[in-house]
Write a protein that holds these residues in place. Structure first.
Motif, short mmCIF file in Angstrom:
data_model
loop_
_atom_site.label_atom_id
_atom_site.label_comp_id
_atom_site.label_asym_id
_atom_site.label_seq_id
_atom_site.Cartn_x
_atom_site.Cartn_y
_atom_site.Cartn_z
N PHE A 200 1.20 -1.41 -0.50
CA PHE A 200 0.15 0.09 -0.20
C PHE A 200 0.99 1.47 0.09
O PHE A 200 1.63 1.02 0.36
CB PHE A 200 -0.79 0.37 1.09
N ALA A 201 -0.07 2.75 -0.57
CA ALA A 201 0.71 3.22 -0.97
C ALA A 201 -0.17 4.62 0.23
O ALA A 201 -0.93 4.79 -1.38
CB ALA A 201 1.78 4.37 -2.06
N VAL A 202 0.18 5.55 -0.32
CA VAL A 202 -0.92 7.06 -0.12
C VAL A 202 -0.49 8.38 -0.72
O VAL A 202 0.87 8.28 -0.21
CB VAL A 202 -1.57 7.27 1.07
N ASP B 59 -4.07 5.73 12.07
CA ASP B 59 -5.35 5.37 12.16
C ASP B 59 -6.01 5.59 10.42
O ASP B 59 -7.19 4.80 10.56
CB ASP B 59 -5.71 7.07 12.50
N LEU B 60 -5.59 6.40 9.70
CA LEU B 60 -6.14 5.91 8.67
C LEU B 60 -5.78 4.61 8.01
O LEU B 60 -6.17 3.83 7.19
CB LEU B 60 -5.48 7.19 7.23
N TRP B 61 -4.35 3.43 8.41
CA TRP B 61 -4.30 2.91 7.79
C TRP B 61 -4.42 1.54 8.64
O TRP B 61 -5.18 0.47 7.69
CB TRP B 61 -2.91 2.63 8.16
N GLU C 196 3.69 3.09 7.31
CA GLU C 196 3.06 3.06 8.95
C GLU C 196 2.23 2.39 9.03
O GLU C 196 1.26 2.64 8.38
CB GLU C 196 3.06 5.14 8.80
N LEU C 197 3.00 2.18 9.67
CA LEU C 197 2.55 1.61 10.95
C LEU C 197 1.16 1.68 11.51
O LEU C 197 0.50 2.18 12.49
CB LEU C 197 2.73 0.10 12.30
N PRO C 198 0.04 0.29 11.46
CA PRO C 198 -1.26 1.41 11.47
C PRO C 198 -1.26 1.07 13.63
O PRO C 198 -0.54 0.69 14.01
CB PRO C 198 -2.28 0.24 11.47
N ALA C 199 -1.91 2.16 13.60
CA ALA C 199 -2.43 2.01 15.28
C ALA C 199 -3.04 0.39 15.14
O ALA C 199 -3.73 0.03 14.75
CB ALA C 199 -3.53 2.94 15.70
N ASN C 200 -2.77 0.20 17.02
CA ASN C 200 -3.29 -1.59 17.35
C ASN C 200 -2.72 -2.82 16.02
O ASN C 200 -3.53 -3.06 16.02
CB ASN C 200 -4.56 -1.53 17.59
N HIS C 201 -1.66 -2.70 15.59
CA HIS C 201 -0.84 -3.34 14.21
C HIS C 201 -1.46 -5.05 14.88
O HIS C 201 -1.27 -5.62 13.97
CB HIS C 201 0.39 -2.61 13.06
N SER D 108 1.43 -10.40 8.54
CA SER D 108 1.87 -10.23 9.31
C SER D 108 2.05 -8.23 8.40
O SER D 108 1.85 -8.33 7.25
CB SER D 108 3.41 -10.37 9.34
N ILE D 109 1.48 -7.41 9.23
CA ILE D 109 2.02 -6.21 8.84
C ILE D 109 3.29 -5.61 9.15
O ILE D 109 3.33 -5.00 10.62
CB ILE D 109 0.98 -5.65 9.69
N LYS D 110 3.71 -5.57 8.17
CA LYS D 110 4.99 -4.26 8.15
C LYS D 110 5.53 -3.12 7.01
O LYS D 110 4.43 -2.56 6.51
CB LYS D 110 5.96 -4.84 7.72
#
Length: 664
Positions: free
Chosen positions: A259-261, A298-300, A326-331, A347-349
């Motif tokens: 993903f990218a934004v 938060d967005l992620w 960027e790692l999301p909140a509460n990843h 896994s979220i990295k």
């Protein structure tokens, strides 16, 4: 508009447990859903001093009429419940992801008795496997190619039943692009197995099928069955064509979504590349309306919820790795939730280096292009422009349509080389031929408000002078045929060097800044006796619209076309001002270096730059080469060479002194 104090819970009523809360309006509709690790701490923040709240939060709490909460056992449960309620109620103040419908999917309805291959868009259906997304042209070509090797039914149910009743297949059955289960050429079990092979090939097992066809072709050749070998050869070419269309970007065992934004204050364009088996299998995009105060993390988190939350019946759509900037909140909890949906570890990295980081840069470039395309489409649509102008007129309570808007911006570096820009928009479109640049000096360069006052005064003084000249000409009985008029009625006497460009006043003046800049512009107009031109300011941080002598800004809806228009005008004025400022600063820096050369005046500075083209080339020239410039003798050439050789630091941008153009 409700007062938050009227529905604020009493002290001690809100628990300190994790949970999910929801704000409702006066009609009972849920307008916002959120989760919290500590409900009391989070909810109390909404009832703080209204002056400290950001505009979006301020609007939400004043729109609401009540707040409710539900406690849960853990943050993971809060995450799941929040997603469920957002999906069910679609609250207007939550992040709203609009799926990009440009890309269709290749779908196989494995849940049907007789599976069907088709191109689908929109919401996913239970029991259907999806592959893609693809571009419209590519998906048709892929489907047509694969049906040669895997002749699965692709007709509608009406066509299928008609063929079943008549005992004759449709055209696809006659040209061998359908196995024709409708007339019993293949059993339903075998047809379903054929559809499963289609899915396996699209799912990343292409090499198995290609290897099987190669072995079958070799066997046919060995048995001298050349007709069968030719058919298998053509099938093999078709599969390779589809297989090789997807470029290998990562290791073959890599299954990941990257993903990218690209975002601004109002929207974010999100792009994702689906990598399966190391190959890019598809691309997908969203445009996010930022209607709540959310950080990038938060967005992620919200994106993961909405992208993967609907995949319960499509587990293979959730990859082993999710790569984000960027790692999301509460990843941790988010990864656990996704693992439960997938039935395996997720896994979220954040990739730091290597091929994955490089691929993320490509995704980011696509997100940037998607945002540009989205904005250009909004700007280019006639209906959208009309709506934007009408919204602005109504929001600002102006009596006249906004046929012409002028926007002003000030640019400088710590008070040096102060410049200003004026950009013009007519009927919602930029009119670049009437852009203007202003150099600001003296007392007017003290601060932004003084600079804005000076620029507005100078611009409208030209307007008044033009009006006075035209009135005198008309009063003296001037020959109207001797006046050259442009399309707006501006004019000058025939034979004049140029036609006036300031005679046509705007309906609205927009300044880049808040209430100080707005009041400075309004004061300048008042001093000139101009009362029929409205003034507003657009503040960068929160995109607030300020009007003169007002304690509170005008808050336009976050998806307002009028706000988009103001934002585009402001950004264009900023770009134009920055361009002029850089050119002016570069010219000043170049001149200051050459000014230190003894005996080198302005004329010979100009001759040197004209001869060599840039200051960098002047520095690199030898004494003999310097003498080739007009008017530069041996003594002066040596002085130039010695002076420039003794200066340190990077060369400043060089400017053609004749034209003011940056040369290098």
């Amino acid at each position: 508009m409700a007062d938050p104090a009227s529905y604020r819970p009493k002290p001690g009523e809100i628990p300190t447990d994790p949970g999910v809360y929801r704000f409702r309006d006066e009609h009972g509709r849920i307008i916002y859903v959120g989760k919290a690790k500590n409900l009391r701490s989070r909810l109390n923040s909404y009832f703080a001093n209204p002056a400290t709240l950001l505009p979006k939060t301020h609007a939400m709490v004043h729109h609401a009429a009540s707040v409710q909460w539900t406690t849960v056992g853990s943050e993971l449960e809060a995450l799941q419940l929040e997603y469920t309620w957002i999906k069910e109620f679609a609250p207007r103040y939550n992040l709203a992801f609009r799926d990009d419908k440009t890309y269709p999917y290749l779908a196989v309805s494995m849940g049907e008795t007789v599976p069907r291959v088709q191109v689908m868009r929109g919401e996913r259906r239970k029991g259907t496997k999806y592959f893609g997304p693809y571009t419209a042209g590519a998906i048709r070509e892929t489907m047509d190619t694969l049906l040669r090797v895997f002749p699965v039914r692709s007709c509608s149910m009406g066509v299928f039943k008609r063929a079943e009743r008549s005992g004759r297949p449709c055209l696809l059955g006659y040209i061998d692009k359908c196995a024709a289960p409708c007339v019993g050429r293949i059993s339903l079990e075998d047809h379903k197995a054929l559809a499963q092979d289609f899915c396996d090939f699209m799912g990343g097992e292409a090499k198995r099928f290609i290897g099987k066809l190669e072995a079958s072709m070799a066997a046919a050749v060995a048995e001298l069955d050349y007709e069968q070998a030719a058919r298998l050869r053509d099938d093999l070419i078709a599969l390779r064509k589809v297989f090789e269309r997807n470029v290998v970007v990562l290791a073959e065992d890599t299954n990941a979504d990257i993903f990218a934004v690209e975002q601004d204050e109002l929207e974010a364009a999100v792009q994702v590349f689906h990598v399966r088996g190391g190959r890019i299998r598809g691309q997908r995009g969203w445009v996010v309306e930022k209607v709540e105060d959310a950080t990038d993390a938060d967005l992620w988190e919200h994106l993961m919820q909405q992208v993967y939350g609907g995949e319960e019946q499509q587990q293979d759509a959730i990859p082993r790795q999710v790569l984000v900037p960027e790692l999301p909140a509460n990843h941790g909890e988010l990864a656990e939730w996704l693992a439960g949906l997938r039935g395996g570890k997720v896994s979220i990295k954040v990739p730091q280096r290597g091929e994955k980081a490089a691929l993320m840069e490509t995704v980011a470039h696509n997100a940037h292009q998607s945002m540009l395309l989205h904005k250009s489409r909004r700007a280019g649509d006639l209906t959208t422009r009309s709506v934007a102008l009408q919204e602005l007129q109504e929001a600002l309570e102006l009596p006249m349509p906004l046929l012409r808007i002028e926007c002003y911006d000030i640019s400088h570096v710590q008070g040096t080389n102060v410049v200003a820009s004026m950009v013009v928009v007519e009927d919602g479109l930029a009119k670049k031929s009437e852009y203007r640049k202003f150099a600001i000096t003296g007392d007017a360069a003290i601060d932004d408000t003084a600079s804005m006052h000076d620029v507005i005064t100078r611009r409208f003084r030209h307007y008044l002078a033009d009006q006075e000249a035209r009135n005198k000409s008309a009063g003296a009985g001037g020959d109207i045929s001797a006046v050259v008029l442009d399309e707006y009625g501006n004019g000058a006497q025939a034979g004049d060097a140029a036609t006036s460009k300031f005679a046509y006043p705007p309906n609205l003046v927009v300044v880049d800044g808040g209430i100080p800049q707005v009041n400075a512009a309004q004061a300048a107009l008042a001093e000139l006796g101009i009362t029929d031109v409205a003034v507003v300011g657009l503040a960068k941080r929160l995109e607030e619209v300020w009007v003169p002598d007002s304690d509170f800004p005008v808050i336009l809806p976050r998806a307002s076309q009028g706000l988009y228009l103001l934002q585009r005008i402001r950004d264009e004025a900023h770009r134009f001002a920055i361009t002029f400022h850089r050119a002016k600063r570069g010219k000043a820096m170049t001149a200051s270096v050459l000014d230190t050369v003894p005996g080198l005046g302005a004329a010979k500075q100009k001759a040197l730059l004209a001869h060599f083209g840039s200051l960098k080339k002047v520095r690199a020239a030898t004494v003999a080469e310097l003498q080739e410039a007009k008017g530069v003798g041996p003594v002066l050439a040596k002085a130039v060479h010695d002076t420039l050789a003794g200066t340190t630091g990077a060369a400043a941008p060089a400017v053609n002194m004749a034209t003011g153009e940056i040369l290098d």
